[in-house]
Write a protein that holds these residues in place. Structure first.
Motif, PDB file in Angstrom:
ATOM      1  N   SER A 126      19.972 -20.154   0.169  1.00  0.00           N
ATOM      2  CA  SER A 126      20.282 -21.288   0.914  1.00  0.00           C
ATOM      3  C   SER A 126      20.459 -22.736  -0.085  1.00  0.00           C
ATOM      4  O   SER A 126      21.011 -23.442   0.629  1.00  0.00           O
ATOM      5  N   TYR A 127      20.317 -22.535  -1.191  1.00  0.00           N
ATOM      6  CA  TYR A 127      20.501 -23.741  -2.102  1.00  0.00           C
ATOM      7  C   TYR A 127      21.339 -23.342  -3.045  1.00  0.00           C
ATOM      8  O   TYR A 127      21.339 -22.390  -3.673  1.00  0.00           O
ATOM      9  N   GLU A 128      21.984 -24.484  -3.529  1.00  0.00           N
ATOM     10  CA  GLU A 128      22.968 -24.495  -4.799  1.00  0.00           C
ATOM     11  C   GLU A 128      22.549 -25.822  -5.360  1.00  0.00           C
ATOM     12  O   GLU A 128      22.631 -26.767  -4.971  1.00  0.00           O
ATOM     13  N   VAL A 151       5.605 -15.737   3.203  1.00  0.00           N
ATOM     14  CA  VAL A 151       5.215 -16.419   2.155  1.00  0.00           C
ATOM     15  C   VAL A 151       6.367 -17.205   1.714  1.00  0.00           C
ATOM     16  O   VAL A 151       7.309 -16.565   1.224  1.00  0.00           O
ATOM     17  N   GLU A 152       6.131 -18.573   1.643  1.00  0.00           N
ATOM     18  CA  GLU A 152       7.288 -19.380   1.371  1.00  0.00           C
ATOM     19  C   GLU A 152       6.941 -20.276   0.151  1.00  0.00           C
ATOM     20  O   GLU A 152       5.892 -20.490  -0.122  1.00  0.00           O
ATOM     21  N   ASP A 153       7.901 -20.538  -0.656  1.00  0.00           N
ATOM     22  CA  ASP A 153       7.491 -21.441  -1.844  1.00  0.00           C
ATOM     23  C   ASP A 153       7.680 -23.229  -1.427  1.00  0.00           C
ATOM     24  O   ASP A 153       6.759 -23.670  -1.435  1.00  0.00           O
ATOM     25  N   ILE A 154       8.494 -23.245  -0.641  1.00  0.00           N
ATOM     26  CA  ILE A 154       8.579 -24.772  -0.085  1.00  0.00           C
ATOM     27  C   ILE A 154       9.367 -24.686   1.290  1.00  0.00           C
ATOM     28  O   ILE A 154      10.561 -23.993   1.479  1.00  0.00           O
ATOM     29  N   VAL A 155       8.984 -25.549   2.092  1.00  0.00           N
ATOM     30  CA  VAL A 155       9.775 -25.971   3.387  1.00  0.00           C
ATOM     31  C   VAL A 155      10.253 -27.160   3.148  1.00  0.00           C
ATOM     32  O   VAL A 155       9.360 -28.174   3.053  1.00  0.00           O
ATOM     33  N   ASP A 156      11.637 -27.426   3.260  1.00  0.00           N
ATOM     34  CA  ASP A 156      12.495 -28.504   3.063  1.00  0.00           C
ATOM     35  C   ASP A 156      13.017 -28.872   4.446  1.00  0.00           C
ATOM     36  O   ASP A 156      12.121 -29.453   5.056  1.00  0.00           O
ATOM     37  N   THR A 157      14.394 -28.607   4.600  1.00  0.00           N
ATOM     38  CA  THR A 157      14.879 -29.006   5.752  1.00  0.00           C
ATOM     39  C   THR A 157      14.267 -28.111   7.181  1.00  0.00           C
ATOM     40  O   THR A 157      14.048 -28.511   8.135  1.00  0.00           O
ATOM     41  N   GLY A 158      13.528 -26.867   6.629  1.00  0.00           N
ATOM     42  CA  GLY A 158      13.192 -25.995   7.639  1.00  0.00           C
ATOM     43  C   GLY A 158      14.350 -25.287   8.151  1.00  0.00           C
ATOM     44  O   GLY A 158      13.993 -24.044   8.914  1.00  0.00           O
ATOM     45  N   LEU A 159      15.515 -25.204   7.659  1.00  0.00           N
ATOM     46  CA  LEU A 159      16.759 -24.262   7.843  1.00  0.00           C
ATOM     47  C   LEU A 159      16.521 -22.961   7.624  1.00  0.00           C
ATOM     48  O   LEU A 159      16.459 -21.878   8.413  1.00  0.00           O
ATOM     49  N   THR A 160      16.061 -22.696   6.446  1.00  0.00           N
ATOM     50  CA  THR A 160      15.777 -21.395   5.946  1.00  0.00           C
ATOM     51  C   THR A 160      14.745 -20.570   6.703  1.00  0.00           C
ATOM     52  O   THR A 160      14.747 -19.650   7.253  1.00  0.00           O
ATOM     53  N   LEU A 161      13.495 -21.319   6.986  1.00  0.00           N
ATOM     54  CA  LEU A 161      12.298 -20.968   7.825  1.00  0.00           C
ATOM     55  C   LEU A 161      12.667 -20.609   9.190  1.00  0.00           C
ATOM     56  O   LEU A 161      12.505 -19.531   9.634  1.00  0.00           O
ATOM     57  N   ASP A 165       5.088 -28.197   1.113  1.00  0.00           N
ATOM     58  CA  ASP A 165       5.756 -28.700   2.655  1.00  0.00           C
ATOM     59  C   ASP A 165       6.435 -30.210   2.412  1.00  0.00           C
ATOM     60  O   ASP A 165       5.703 -31.128   1.803  1.00  0.00           O
ATOM     61  N   LYS A 166       7.778 -30.360   2.295  1.00  0.00           N
ATOM     62  CA  LYS A 166       8.246 -31.768   2.335  1.00  0.00           C
ATOM     63  C   LYS A 166       8.721 -32.142   3.449  1.00  0.00           C
ATOM     64  O   LYS A 166      10.049 -31.985   4.137  1.00  0.00           O
ATOM     65  N   GLU A 167       7.604 -32.569   4.444  1.00  0.00           N
ATOM     66  CA  GLU A 167       7.735 -32.724   5.975  1.00  0.00           C
ATOM     67  C   GLU A 167       8.926 -34.124   6.112  1.00  0.00           C
ATOM     68  O   GLU A 167       9.625 -33.804   7.230  1.00  0.00           O
ATOM     69  N   GLU A 176      10.908 -35.445  -2.794  1.00  0.00           N
ATOM     70  CA  GLU A 176      11.765 -35.383  -4.185  1.00  0.00           C
ATOM     71  C   GLU A 176      12.027 -34.072  -4.729  1.00  0.00           C
ATOM     72  O   GLU A 176      11.139 -33.199  -4.208  1.00  0.00           O
ATOM     73  N   PHE A 177      12.786 -33.742  -5.452  1.00  0.00           N
ATOM     74  CA  PHE A 177      13.288 -32.450  -5.894  1.00  0.00           C
ATOM     75  C   PHE A 177      12.311 -32.085  -6.918  1.00  0.00           C
ATOM     76  O   PHE A 177      12.174 -32.789  -7.988  1.00  0.00           O
ATOM     77  N   VAL A 178      11.773 -30.929  -6.615  1.00  0.00           N
ATOM     78  CA  VAL A 178      10.356 -30.442  -7.625  1.00  0.00           C
ATOM     79  C   VAL A 178      11.070 -28.874  -8.028  1.00  0.00           C
ATOM     80  O   VAL A 178      11.579 -28.131  -7.567  1.00  0.00           O
ATOM     81  N   VAL A 179      10.420 -28.509  -9.455  1.00  0.00           N
ATOM     82  CA  VAL A 179      10.656 -27.305 -10.141  1.00  0.00           C
ATOM     83  C   VAL A 179       9.319 -26.808 -10.538  1.00  0.00           C
ATOM     84  O   VAL A 179       8.440 -27.586 -10.922  1.00  0.00           O
ATOM     85  N   GLY A 231       7.889 -21.018  -9.674  1.00  0.00           N
ATOM     86  CA  GLY A 231       8.757 -20.281  -8.926  1.00  0.00           C
ATOM     87  C   GLY A 231       9.999 -20.930  -8.429  1.00  0.00           C
ATOM     88  O   GLY A 231      11.245 -20.440  -8.241  1.00  0.00           O
ATOM     89  N   LEU A 232      10.058 -22.307  -8.180  1.00  0.00           N
ATOM     90  CA  LEU A 232      11.125 -23.239  -7.819  1.00  0.00           C
ATOM     91  C   LEU A 232      12.048 -23.437  -8.879  1.00  0.00           C
ATOM     92  O   LEU A 232      11.789 -23.964 -10.137  1.00  0.00           O
ATOM     93  N   ASP A 233      13.563 -23.652  -9.038  1.00  0.00           N
ATOM     94  CA  ASP A 233      14.186 -23.663  -9.649  1.00  0.00           C
ATOM     95  C   ASP A 233      15.322 -25.011  -9.599  1.00  0.00           C
ATOM     96  O   ASP A 233      15.259 -25.403  -8.631  1.00  0.00           O
ATOM     97  N   TYR A 234      15.953 -25.139 -10.861  1.00  0.00           N
ATOM     98  CA  TYR A 234      16.997 -26.116 -10.818  1.00  0.00           C
ATOM     99  C   TYR A 234      18.102 -25.467 -11.386  1.00  0.00           C
ATOM    100  O   TYR A 234      17.878 -25.252 -12.554  1.00  0.00           O
TER     101      TYR A 234
HETATM  102  P1  IMP Z   1      14.984 -25.405   3.639  1.00  0.00           P
HETATM  103  O1  IMP Z   1      15.875 -24.570   4.122  1.00  0.00           O
HETATM  104  O2  IMP Z   1      16.001 -26.742   3.226  1.00  0.00           O
HETATM  105  O3  IMP Z   1      13.764 -25.617   4.013  1.00  0.00           O
HETATM  106  O4  IMP Z   1      14.992 -25.140   1.733  1.00  0.00           O
HETATM  107  C1  IMP Z   1      14.180 -24.141   1.688  1.00  0.00           C
HETATM  108  C2  IMP Z   1      14.551 -23.366   0.145  1.00  0.00           C
HETATM  109  O5  IMP Z   1      15.144 -24.499  -0.469  1.00  0.00           O
HETATM  110  C3  IMP Z   1      13.359 -23.344  -0.431  1.00  0.00           C
HETATM  111  O6  IMP Z   1      12.724 -21.775  -0.428  1.00  0.00           O
HETATM  112  C4  IMP Z   1      13.639 -23.458  -1.983  1.00  0.00           C
HETATM  113  O7  IMP Z   1      14.172 -22.371  -2.434  1.00  0.00           O
HETATM  114  C5  IMP Z   1      14.596 -24.407  -1.767  1.00  0.00           C
HETATM  115  N1  IMP Z   1      14.314 -25.876  -2.190  1.00  0.00           N
HETATM  116  C6  IMP Z   1      13.943 -26.790  -1.124  1.00  0.00           C
HETATM  117  N2  IMP Z   1      13.461 -27.501  -1.766  1.00  0.00           N
HETATM  118  C7  IMP Z   1      13.510 -27.553  -3.108  1.00  0.00           C
HETATM  119  C8  IMP Z   1      12.848 -28.476  -4.318  1.00  0.00           C
HETATM  120  O8  IMP Z   1      12.702 -29.610  -4.154  1.00  0.00           O
HETATM  121  N3  IMP Z   1      13.047 -27.613  -5.576  1.00  0.00           N
HETATM  122  C9  IMP Z   1      13.461 -26.248  -5.939  1.00  0.00           C
HETATM  123  N4  IMP Z   1      14.180 -25.709  -4.622  1.00  0.00           N
HETATM  124  C10 IMP Z   1      14.007 -26.248  -3.257  1.00  0.00           C
END
Ligand code: IMP
Length: 185
Positions: free
Chosen positions: A77-79, A105-115, A137-139, A158-161, A164-167
């Motif tokens: 879902s991310y680039e 089991v999720e690493d991070i919930v950002d926009t919530g779109l993936t979840l 959780d980035k509420e 903010e963007f974190v790495v 398991g989380l990548d850039y």
């Molecule tokens: P969402 O669909 O926007 O909630 O994003 C979920 C996915 O985006 C996560 O499972 C991560 O793989 C990736 N993601 C979201 N925020 C970050 C970040 O801060 N650092 C790295 N990956 C992120």
């Protein structure tokens, strides 16, 4: 002899450590213990979204001292630093989850779109129960309304790495969570 692996980690440009190894370890132990209490005798399945969830899953699974299974889905879902706005399932579950207790089991919930997308996808397979357990959780970044039943840490938008989380596919092997140097991105 120089160790190439360590050198390459040293080349990462870290601006700030957000959560230390010890903080993450302690919180995952608590989460594992809470899940073990809740799911004792139920043989739950931990479904993890790759790639980001692989390190959290490995630690959470070992902190959860009850019998359970693990399964993986490969989702994109991310680039770079931004969401592509669409979720692609590159590899689906191999196992039937009907009537099973599922912990997503999720690493991070950002926009919530993936979840939101994956949750719906799994519900259609009629699990006995489904909860979401996310390390981060980035509420403030949320655009979709989604339930996240268990959260390790709530963090700023903010963007974190690391952990398991990548850039752009790098930084996953950092044993802590960090914010990267803006010059990197
Ligand atoms: P969402 O669909 O926007 O909630 O994003 C979920 C996915 O985006 C996560 O499972 C991560 O793989 C990736 N993601 C979201 N925020 C970050 C970040 O801060 N650092 C790295 N990956 C992120």
């Amino acid at each position: 002899m120089r160790n190439k692996g360590i050198d390459s980690v040293d080349e990462y440009k870290i601006a700030r450590v957000l959560l230390t190894e010890a903080q993450i370890r302690d919180r995952i132990q608590e989460m594992g213990a809470a899940l073990a209490d809740r799911y004792r005798g139920k043989n739950p399945i931990l479904v993890t979204l790759l790639k980001g969830g692989f390190i959290f899953l490995a630690d959470l699974s070992r902190a959860m001292r009850i019998p359970h299974e693990v399964e993986f889905m490969l989702v994109r879902s991310y680039e770079g630093e931004s969401s592509t706005g669409s979720v692609q399932i590159m590899q689906d579950l191999k196992q039937n989850i009907e009537g099973r207790h599922v912990i997503l089991v999720e690493d991070i919930v950002d926009t919530g779109l993936t979840l939101a997308y994956i949750r719906e996808h799994l519900i259609l397979r009629h699990p006995a129960s489904l909860i979401v357990c996310s390390l981060l959780d980035k509420e403030a970044a949320r655009t979709e309304e989604v339930d996240v039943e268990m959260v390790g840490f709530r963090i700023e938008n903010e963007f974190v790495v690391g952990f398991g989380l990548d850039y752009n596919q790098l930084y996953r092997n950092l044993p802590y969570l960090a914010v990267i140097d803006p010059g990197q991105t």
